[in-house]
Write an enzyme that holds these catalytic residues in place. Sequence first.
Site, PDB file in Angstrom:
ATOM      1  N   ARG A  27      85.912 -28.572  96.483  1.00  0.00           N
ATOM      2  CA  ARG A  27      85.844 -28.336  95.038  1.00  0.00           C
ATOM      3  C   ARG A  27      86.874 -29.185  94.299  1.00  0.00           C
ATOM      4  NH1 ARG A  27      87.853 -22.550  93.002  1.00  0.00           N
ATOM      5  NH2 ARG A  27      89.780 -23.485  93.801  1.00  0.00           N
ATOM      6  N   ARG A  46     100.145 -16.978  96.705  1.00  0.00           N
ATOM      7  CA  ARG A  46      99.517 -17.344  95.436  1.00  0.00           C
ATOM      8  C   ARG A  46      98.451 -16.297  95.052  1.00  0.00           C
ATOM      9  NH1 ARG A  46      97.418 -21.943  97.066  1.00  0.00           N
ATOM     10  NH2 ARG A  46      95.277 -21.214  96.921  1.00  0.00           N
ATOM     11  N   HIS A  82      93.005 -24.422  99.065  1.00  0.00           N
ATOM     12  CA  HIS A  82      92.232 -23.260  98.611  1.00  0.00           C
ATOM     13  C   HIS A  82      91.277 -22.834  99.726  1.00  0.00           C
ATOM     14  CE1 HIS A  82      93.334 -23.524  94.298  1.00  0.00           C
ATOM     15  NE2 HIS A  82      93.338 -24.829  94.504  1.00  0.00           N
ATOM     16  N   LYS A 133      95.809 -17.330  85.298  1.00  0.00           N
ATOM     17  CA  LYS A 133      94.796 -18.113  84.592  1.00  0.00           C
ATOM     18  C   LYS A 133      93.766 -17.177  83.947  1.00  0.00           C
ATOM     19  CE  LYS A 133      92.020 -18.758  88.796  1.00  0.00           C
ATOM     20  NZ  LYS A 133      91.341 -19.720  89.686  1.00  0.00           N
ATOM     21  N   CYS A 172      72.590  -3.637  74.369  1.00  0.00           N
ATOM     22  CA  CYS A 172      72.519  -4.560  73.235  1.00  0.00           C
ATOM     23  C   CYS A 172      73.830  -5.335  73.104  1.00  0.00           C
ATOM     24  CB  CYS A 172      72.234  -3.786  71.952  1.00  0.00           C
ATOM     25  SG  CYS A 172      70.770  -2.727  72.043  1.00  0.00           S
ATOM     26  N   MET A 173      73.881  -6.247  72.156  1.00  0.00           N
ATOM     27  CA  MET A 173      75.087  -7.032  71.969  1.00  0.00           C
ATOM     28  C   MET A 173      76.285  -6.167  71.591  1.00  0.00           C
ATOM     29  SD  MET A 173      75.826 -10.297  69.472  1.00  0.00           S
ATOM     30  CE  MET A 173      74.624 -11.344  70.303  1.00  0.00           C
ATOM     31  N   ASP A 174      76.052  -5.159  70.768  1.00  0.00           N
ATOM     32  CA  ASP A 174      77.152  -4.376  70.224  1.00  0.00           C
ATOM     33  C   ASP A 174      77.101  -2.900  70.590  1.00  0.00           C
ATOM     34  OD1 ASP A 174      77.857  -6.716  68.598  1.00  0.00           O
ATOM     35  OD2 ASP A 174      76.056  -6.186  67.471  1.00  0.00           O
TER      36      ASP A 174
END
Length: 369
Positions: A138, A219, A167, A35, A308-310
């Site tokens: 859950r 699993r 789980h 997943k 920073c973002m980049d």
Amino acid sequence: MTLNQTHLIVDLLDIKENAESLKVYTSGKLIAVVKADAYGHGVIPVANTLTSVVDMFAVATVEEAIELRQADISKPILILYTPMPEYAEDILLHDLTPAIDNWDLAIRLNDLSEKGDIITTQDGKIRVHVDVNTGMNRSGVCYTKAGELIERLRTLPNIEVEGIFTHFATAHEEDKSFAHVQLNRFHPLLTVKPRIPIVHTANSAATLEIPESRFNALRPGLSLYGIYPGQKRALPLHPALTWKTHVHWIDEIEAGEGVSYGLEYKAPHRIRIAGLRVGFGDGYPRALSGIGEVLIDGKRRSILGRICMDSMVVKLEESDYVRIGSEVVLLGKQGEEEISIEALAEKANTIPYEILTRIGKRVQRIYKP
């Protein structure tokens, strides 16, 4: 790939060897959890690599399962969380195995199958796995009501209860007492006749640390990718992912000069710095601003100021042989040094799962076969 681009190197052979080691170690069926884009490693390359080793794949959503089918993955695919009844046609059309914790999806699947409009299996049976809530609270049918649900499911002529699972909430923690409470709640369901063929409770942590949880199928998720969910190292696993970038800028700043947004870091004296083209927009944790490290020239170098973002800025030593384009390791090994996913997550006050699944799409994946 350009020198400015941050990228991942994913060793598919390591993933395959991890899966083989887990299967040999426990002698059970292997349900590989892929997943969230195989925990950020890239679901299609990973699934193609594992298809000869595993018995079944597991995903979180119908959409993830369809992506695998569209890539010609033919192994059974378990959807770990019970889909809404509206997904019944997709489940039938793509021959998927849903988790079941309520009657609504089951009756919808059975009704569609009885109409005969969508048949994807030779015997016309829809295989399901009953998700039992033993205390994680859950998802799943409560363990006190699971036996009743199984009996009702068996009255539906086109539904086959192929599996049952739960789980664990605390299998990764040092104190395993509640995991054993969950197992004790789960055990009575295994006496239901006829016997349910596939029983799986063991996630990565339980596979490695709770032998009683293994039953006849495992699993694992995190351990497939070479990462230990707890402190114990029951068998050798190989981390499959290395995260790299390159130096794209080098300069010197004087004493008192600041770095990055807010100028939170101030140079105590004249220092040499380097800019890296990677940031929180790529999934690198902003929480590591001012405290994280990277590897350059085989040495640990500190992140200065806010990420920073980049981009981010790191401190260089005068002795460092660094130039534009020099390799930088954010996660993994370089020379004798290593930044592990566990250490990175601990410093960022999070868990390895979050680090891996937040690595963005613009981070190029390069696969080693």
